[in-house]
Design an enzyme around this catalytic site. Sequence first.
Site, PDB file in Angstrom:
ATOM      1  CG  PHE A  34      38.896  33.821  28.054  1.00 27.14           C
ATOM      2  CD1 PHE A  34      39.626  33.070  28.951  1.00 27.14           C
ATOM      3  CD2 PHE A  34      37.910  34.637  28.553  1.00 27.14           C
ATOM      4  CE1 PHE A  34      39.371  33.117  30.293  1.00 27.14           C
ATOM      5  CE2 PHE A  34      37.640  34.701  29.905  1.00 27.14           C
ATOM      6  CZ  PHE A  34      38.376  33.937  30.783  1.00 27.14           C
ATOM      7  CG  ASP A  58      32.031  45.646  34.589  1.00 27.89           C
ATOM      8  OD1 ASP A  58      32.171  46.863  34.827  1.00 27.89           O
ATOM      9  OD2 ASP A  58      32.775  45.026  33.808  1.00 27.89           O
TER      10      ASP A  58
END
Length: 935
Positions: free
Chosen positions: A583, A697
């Site tokens: 981002f 993850d």
Amino acid sequence: MDEQNRPIHTFQVCHVMEPNQNNWLRSGWIQRQAAQRVYVELRFTLRDCNSIPWVSGTCKETFNLFYLQTDEPLPGGTRFRPTDYAKVDTIAADESFTQTDLGDRVLRLNTEVREVGPVTKKGFYLAFQDVGACIALVSVKVFYKRCPSTLRNLAAFPDTVPHMDSSSLVEVRGTCVENAEERDTPKLYCGADGDWLVPLGRCICSIGHEETDDHCRACKPGYFKAFAGNTKCSKCPQHSSSHDQAATICHCDKGFYRGIKDPSSMACTRPPSAPRNLISLINDTALFLQWTPPINTGGRSDITYNVLCQRCDGGDVGVSQCEPCEPDLRFIPRPLGITGTSVAILDYAMHTNYTFHVEAVNGVSGLGVAPRSLANVTVNTHQAGPAFVGIVSEDWATHNSIALSWSEVEQPPSDIVDYEVKYYEKEQEQLSYSSTRTKSTRVVVTGLRPSTVYVFHVRARTSAGYTAYSPNFEFATAPEDPDIADQGQVLVVVTASVGGFSLLVILTLFLLITGRCQGYIKARMKSEDKRTRFHSGHVPFSGIKTYVDPDTYEDPTQAVEEFAKEIDPSYICIDRVIGAGEFGEVCSGRLRIPGRKDVAVAIKTLKGGYMEEQRREFLREASIIGQFNNSNIIRLEGVVTKSRPVMIVVEYMENGALDAFLRTREGQFTVLQLIGMLRGIAVGMTYLSDMGYVHRDLAARNILVDENLVCKVSDFGMSRILEDDSESAYTATGGKIPIRWTAPEAIAYGKFSSASDVWSYAIVMWEVMSYGERPYWEMSNQDVILSIEEGYRLPAPIGCPVTLHQLMLHCWQKESSQRPSFNDVVSFLDKLIINPSSMLTLVNDSLSFSDSPEEMPDYPLFISIGDWLDSIKMSQYKSNFLAAGYTTLDSIATMSIEDIKRIGVCLIGHQRRIISSIQSLRLQLHHIHQSGFQV
Ligand code: ADE
């Protein structure tokens, strides 16, 4: 001639036939100017020695770049001394200057850039040394990088030279452009490559100005802007205008006004016209006035009415004389500021002429010179009813009752039916009142509060209607008797608790009988704000709070507000950029909250121009981390959402990501230290699984390491994170998954759970014990899936205690329910740590496979020793292998670490890399043999 056959000037040398060449070319003095880091771009051609016959041994394909710093140009005639010069680099060509078969020469221009320095003196020379190559130096460009002056967020930032240290940023404060003013201090950071990074703060256009093309321009005539901000100028509202530029307000047209509280964006308005259709009605007790609203409201909706009263008597000479009405005339609801269109008037005098003026007013009445907007009516009270009840007196009073009496109504117009006594607590000011009726002229009012003043008034009801009320009379009750009071309280308490208990029993029985108990609990939880589920300590039996998925919030901003503290951006000092997130930049810095110790932080920024959806995704991670409080989970310091850029601030972890950290520190830790790191990760994961959070993850790249080697689980956000993880690949079902780290049931049908996190955890164990080796090496994702399916598991890394590898195998059981929990893993590691002898059996050079597959998939891999060493970047050992007689892949498959050392691989890191790769090769070779090939 250049590539386009245009003539160019070059410096050339080509003494390729003669040995021991040492030819120099030196530049003039180059001023450093403001440069902190200097770059040199060289364009040159270089002839390939193979293309020149008979030159082997003397011909070279490189040249050397040197520099010398001085504060002044060297005096003319200074002898050139090569030893004064510092070497920058040896320059080789990417493309060589070769000959085609036809003998045409093909010019290939090379471009190489080198950094020179650090240069600290006022200037420098460049020098080029040829040692026997055939070179033409076409151009030399010397430059340094600057962040160019720019306008950002209505602030101007000057041309800035980056810091000498490439990872440090230069903080630059901006100056607001003309007609703009500062909101949060505008700042930009100048990076080493001359890029502006992390814009903070901003300026906004002042009143009368709007933003156009990064500047603040004056509003045009006919427009205005009353507030500083990045909004546009607005058109003047109705009945107003501005004649000059940069108007901050529009002036009202003649006859129109702006009320004191009217916003500047509201149209100018006028006073209303007079009320219409004013009429009066009178009965025995009250006089009523009624009217309809004015035809013209003046453009406003805040009309109210004032009733003005005059008593007018016919004078001696027939001219009526008026005076203000009696002050005790009562207007219901009130004489001024009436919002309805009627009023009742009480207590008027008999046989009198009253004139009432009803005036319509609004928020701009009285601002101009316009006449008042009145409607008039005259009423004669000859027809009115009886006078009011006279004096009311108290006969006696106790703590809860008062006895009253009053005189008869004089001249009743008709028979008195009864009297109405109205009373209220004086303190309560008529907010609530009670009344009682009686046929006589006395009453005992009961149920009053002790020591309280009450207001009473009395009126009579006649067959012709009510009389007016008597004036108000105030009487007080007596103080309370203490004995009685206590009993009363006890009674109240007993009644309440018995009643409460019975109510509870009845309610419970009702819920059980109707089977609604569950529904009741659920409904109650639903009606409670979701936040109470967490913050009011909704604690399940495990004693740990449950994780609340931010996606369950209708408005995700609410989740952020709930779980993340808002930080004032002025408390954040950014030091340097440490990475690039999906981002925006990730920076390191300090959080300096006044009155608190500075905290080292990592700051994730959301770059400008984002969509709302991206902002939500970005902040989602904060609302997840904000729910956790564990020393092995990255700690959230807070968020910045109320200003730009939006930021997530977390604790700073000095050693960064675990995988990269281990790769740079290969072989430097004891087994105990490595197990300590693994234990920390397992503790963090135990906390997460107890809270009901599945990470999905878990991988060494998503673990951060602090200065004390404490490992913390990071990178939350699940589904999105998987999308962003460069390791994620699409599965057959369309999801994106980091295949090598993911349990088979999660890959096959998306069954993610704490048990699948345990599988990933064991892969992390393997990464840690092999110092950041890539799981399954260079095997393709497809091959990894197939070999796992066949039963193959990663072998123990070199130097890994066998017990630890057994734990890994336990975590890699196909059946997820058979895997240990994170809690089991922590207990296991604790036992290892307190019993170090259990770690003594290491996996050294044993290459046996832990779990042999029944059937092997077909691996299409046919490579030579040379290809293999190239693929693992160990080409320098080709000759060692060949010299030791290893010529086929089959022959190396049985090599042990001792063999590797023996053939002359001395560096431990290289030994590891080669042996790991051999382990992987063995599996592939096994498949190949099965399919009948020789390698
Ligand atoms: N990179 C990303 N997050 C970090 C952190 N918290 N500390 C150090 N490096 C990081």
